[in-house]
Design an enzyme around this catalytic site. Structure first.
Site, PDB file in Angstrom:
ATOM      1  N   ASP A   3       3.591   9.392  -1.135  1.00 30.31           N
ATOM      2  CA  ASP A   3       2.342   8.573  -0.661  1.00 30.31           C
ATOM      3  C   ASP A   3       1.999   7.582  -1.597  1.00 30.31           C
ATOM      4  OD1 ASP A   3      -0.082   8.193   0.789  1.00 30.31           O
ATOM      5  OD2 ASP A   3      -0.669  10.329   0.938  1.00 30.31           O
ATOM      6  N   HIS A  50       0.819  -1.137   0.136  1.00 29.64           N
ATOM      7  CA  HIS A  50      -0.057  -0.093   0.014  1.00 29.64           C
ATOM      8  C   HIS A  50       0.992   1.317   0.002  1.00 29.64           C
ATOM      9  CE1 HIS A  50      -4.107  -1.694   0.728  1.00 29.64           C
ATOM     10  NE2 HIS A  50      -3.197  -2.773   0.930  1.00 29.64           N
TER      11      HIS A  50
HETATM   12  C1  GDG Z   1      -2.172   3.849   3.057  1.00 28.96           C
HETATM   13  C2  GDG Z   1      -1.130   4.837   2.196  1.00 28.96           C
HETATM   14  C3  GDG Z   1      -2.894   4.567   0.496  1.00 28.96           C
HETATM   15  C4  GDG Z   1      -8.585  10.258   7.535  1.00 28.96           C
HETATM   16  N1  GDG Z   1      -8.979  11.010   8.685  1.00 28.96           N
HETATM   17  C5  GDG Z   1     -10.165  10.426   8.941  1.00 28.96           C
HETATM   18  C6  GDG Z   1     -10.371   9.361   8.329  1.00 28.96           C
HETATM   19  N2  GDG Z   1      -9.584   9.279   7.269  1.00 28.96           N
HETATM   20  C7  GDG Z   1      -9.521   8.249   6.138  1.00 28.96           C
HETATM   21  C8  GDG Z   1      -9.493   9.039   4.814  1.00 28.96           C
HETATM   22  C9  GDG Z   1      -9.184   7.903   4.059  1.00 28.96           C
HETATM   23  C10 GDG Z   1      -8.093   7.234   4.830  1.00 28.96           C
HETATM   24  O1  GDG Z   1      -8.326   7.516   6.050  1.00 28.96           O
HETATM   25  C11 GDG Z   1      -6.662   7.686   4.646  1.00 28.96           C
HETATM   26  O2  GDG Z   1      -6.151   7.039   3.368  1.00 28.96           O
HETATM   27  P1  GDG Z   1      -4.936   7.685   2.482  1.00 28.96           P
HETATM   28  O3  GDG Z   1      -4.917   6.869   1.246  1.00 28.96           O
HETATM   29  O4  GDG Z   1      -5.139   9.004   2.316  1.00 28.96           O
HETATM   30  O5  GDG Z   1      -3.627   7.344   3.582  1.00 28.96           O
HETATM   31  P2  GDG Z   1      -3.144   6.283   4.551  1.00 28.96           P
HETATM   32  O6  GDG Z   1      -3.838   6.262   5.869  1.00 28.96           O
HETATM   33  O7  GDG Z   1      -1.491   6.654   4.588  1.00 28.96           O
HETATM   34  O8  GDG Z   1      -2.977   4.954   3.482  1.00 28.96           O
HETATM   35  C12 GDG Z   1      -1.926   5.424   1.117  1.00 28.96           C
HETATM   36  C13 GDG Z   1      -3.708   3.605   1.534  1.00 28.96           C
HETATM   37  O9  GDG Z   1      -2.904   3.087   2.389  1.00 28.96           O
HETATM   38  C14 GDG Z   1      -4.637   2.689   0.722  1.00 28.96           C
HETATM   39  O10 GDG Z   1      -3.577   1.783  -0.117  1.00 28.96           O
HETATM   40  O11 GDG Z   1      -3.638   5.345  -0.424  1.00 28.96           O
HETATM   41  O12 GDG Z   1      -0.978   6.056   0.244  1.00 28.96           O
HETATM   42  O13 GDG Z   1      -0.094   5.468   2.868  1.00 28.96           O
HETATM   43  O14 GDG Z   1      -9.951   6.823   3.790  1.00 28.96           O
HETATM   44  O15 GDG Z   1     -11.012   9.338   4.545  1.00 28.96           O
HETATM   45  N3  GDG Z   1     -11.306   8.726   8.268  1.00 28.96           N
HETATM   46  C15 GDG Z   1     -12.239   8.995   9.431  1.00 28.96           C
HETATM   47  N4  GDG Z   1     -11.935  10.070  10.132  1.00 28.96           N
HETATM   48  C16 GDG Z   1     -10.925  10.660  10.183  1.00 28.96           C
HETATM   49  O16 GDG Z   1     -10.605  11.739  10.853  1.00 28.96           O
HETATM   50  N5  GDG Z   1     -13.323   8.309   9.542  1.00 28.96           N
END
Ligand code: GDG
Length: 461
Positions: free
Chosen positions: A364, A156
């Site tokens: 990322d 990921h």
């Molecule tokens: C890893 C990789 C890759 C965020 N704040 C809150 C919240 N979130 C949710 C977002 C989104 C998720 O968390 C974050 O996903 P990301 O993709 O932006 O980043 P990572 O957590 O670092 O994820 C990344 C991912 O895995 C999937 O393969 O895209 O590059 O680093 O869904 O909405 N959700 C809630 N409250 C928050 O305050 N409920």
């Protein structure tokens, strides 16, 4: 897919309950679609005794099987090797990596334990899908224990270029471990390029064409499968009463203001200080934004036990205070910084109220917030996505305003352009982006990965 799907990831969620993070949502979706087994750490750390106590629970068609870790294993495997070696290095932060502390044995030990416990639950026709950097050597351990089922791996986070990987003392062992899988899935073409260069230069791998590589007497297929979101589910979430309520409240409060939105885990890879500096530059260079542009930054707490995370939190709090002190008025505070986790059903309303989203990580794997922002917009009057070129999603989301987050002045300029963008251009860009995230959504991701795993030629030996 013929056999039962077995998903293995560090943490296991309940697919019937809403999950907070990208991996949990995507994996939950994959399992909910087909049923199967989800195996991983229970999230419980036992102070005394051995790791490995197992728990099992049924959630609809999915069996959740988890194991506890003792404090020493949790420290070495999770906080140590996974999050103080692999996470920083894979995000190009050699300066933050701690190679000295002896976490490596714990990482190996826990992966072996996972393999041993999982072997007792496997059936002959199972198809095993392992997720993320915590479990890179799992297939090698499973194979050593006699597992012959198909095993796929999805990373990921980014895979860095060979010379950065080579800083990890055990890099050869780690990369060799990947050859125990039948399929390695990466987020972007850039990551595949790094994989290909590494295995050719460091392991003398022969590229066999069609994404296949041969090295270490094994053959593996490596390809990009950019992860997506469930666009319809997210859009539907935006129609719930709670989401509408947030949108309405923000519209009322900010009727005369321009809202900029940031939603990230409070992680050093997300470029939050750089983002705040770019916002400060926006206010300084384009004074028409004074008493108008307001940044709501949600920074979700994460891995709080680690020093690097405490440092970034302090830096961010300091910067928010400085900007508010320098530019704020009695009736306007430029930065609203929220260090809490919001309920998932509240996110679409927040995104929809944003005129601009700032998604500016320094590195990322993909970044799902960028995709969620697009899915939540009103197509008739959409907001603008300002996206770091260093997010994996930048390969797909070409119609966003792509920025270099290290360049404060240029990022401020792009934000200004986003704030001033005419409706016609906003609609056109949004339409193109929405089409792309619909074509390559989370269902596409799951189906194409599992199909490729099914087709991957089994390596001899
Ligand atoms: C890893 C990789 C890759 C965020 N704040 C809150 C919240 N979130 C949710 C977002 C989104 C998720 O968390 C974050 O996903 P990301 O993709 O932006 O980043 P990572 O957590 O670092 O994820 C990344 C991912 O895995 C999937 O393969 O895209 O590059 O680093 O869904 O909405 N959700 C809630 N409250 C928050 O305050 N409920």
């Amino acid at each position: 897919m013929a056999g039962r799907l077995v998903v293995v990831s560090n943490r296991v969620g309940d697919p019937r309950k809403p999950a907070a993070g990208g991996l949990a949502v995507a994996v939950g979706e994959a399992l909910a679609a087909s049923g199967g087994l989800w195996f991983g750490w229970s999230g419980k750390v036992v102070e005394q005794g051995d790791s490995g106590a197992m728990h099992s629970q049924q959630s609809g068609k999915v069996t959740l099987a988890t194991l506890d870790l003792n404090a020493a294993d949790h420290e070495a495997y999770y906080e140590g090797y996974s999050n103080r070696v692999l996470w920083p290095v894979f995000h190009y932060r050699l300066d933050l990596a701690d190679f000295e502390a002896g976490f490596f044995e714990g990482y190996q030990r826990v992966n072996r334990l996972f393999a041993r416990k999982l072997m007792t639950l496997l059936r002959p026709n199972d198809v095993i899908w392992v997720h993320d950097y915590h479990l890179i050597p799992l297939a090698a351990e499973l194979r050593a224990a006699g597992c012959t089922q198909r095993i796929g791996f999805f990373l990921h986070i980014p895979l860095p270029p060979p010379l950065i990987l080579a800083a990890i003392p055990a890099h050869e062992w780690l990369m060799r471990s990947l050859f125990a899988y039948d399929l390695v899935g990466l987020q972007s073409e850039a990551d595949v390029e790094h994989f290909s260069r590494y295995v050719k230069s460091e392991a003398g791998a022969e590229p066999l064409g069609d994404d296949h590589y041969r090295a270490f007497d094994r053959q593996v297929r490596a390809r990009a499968f950019p992860i997506g979101i469930d666009v319809n589910e997210f859009a539907a979430l935006g129609e719930t009463a709670e989401s509408m309520e947030i949108r309405k409240t923000l519209h009322e409060q900010y009727a005369k203001r321009q809202l900029l939105i940031g939603v990230d885990r409070l992680d050093y890879s997300k470029g939050l200080p750089q983002r705040l500096r770019a916002f400060r530059r926006l206010l300084a260079n384009y004074p028409e934004n004074l008493k108008s542009a307001t940044l709501i930054q949600v920074a979700t707490p994460t891995r709080e036990g680690l020093n690097a995370y405490a440092d970034i939190r302090r830096e961010l709090e300091g910067l928010s205070g400085e900007i508010n002190g320098e530019f704020g008025e009695l009736d306007w505070m430029p930065v609203r910084y929220i260090h809490r986790t919001l309920a998932r059903r509240r996110l679409p309303g927040l995104y929809r109220a944003g005129r601009v989203a700032l998604v500016t990580p320094l590195r990322d794997g993909m970044n799902l917030v960028a995709k969620e922002f697009i899915a939540a917009q009103d197509p008739e009057d959409p907001g603008v996505l300002v996206l770091s070129r260093f997010a994996g999603s930048a390969e797909q989301l070409r119609e966003a305003l792509l920025v270099n987050p290290y360049d404060t002045g240029a990022t401020a300029e792009a934000v200004q352009r986003a704030l001033r963008m005419p409706l016609g251009e906003r609609r056109e860009r949004h339409q193109a982006l929405l089409t792309r995230i619909r074509e390559q959504d989370v269902h596409w991701w799951r189906i194409s990965f599992l199909r490729a795993l099914e087709e991957a030629e089994r390596a001899p030996g």
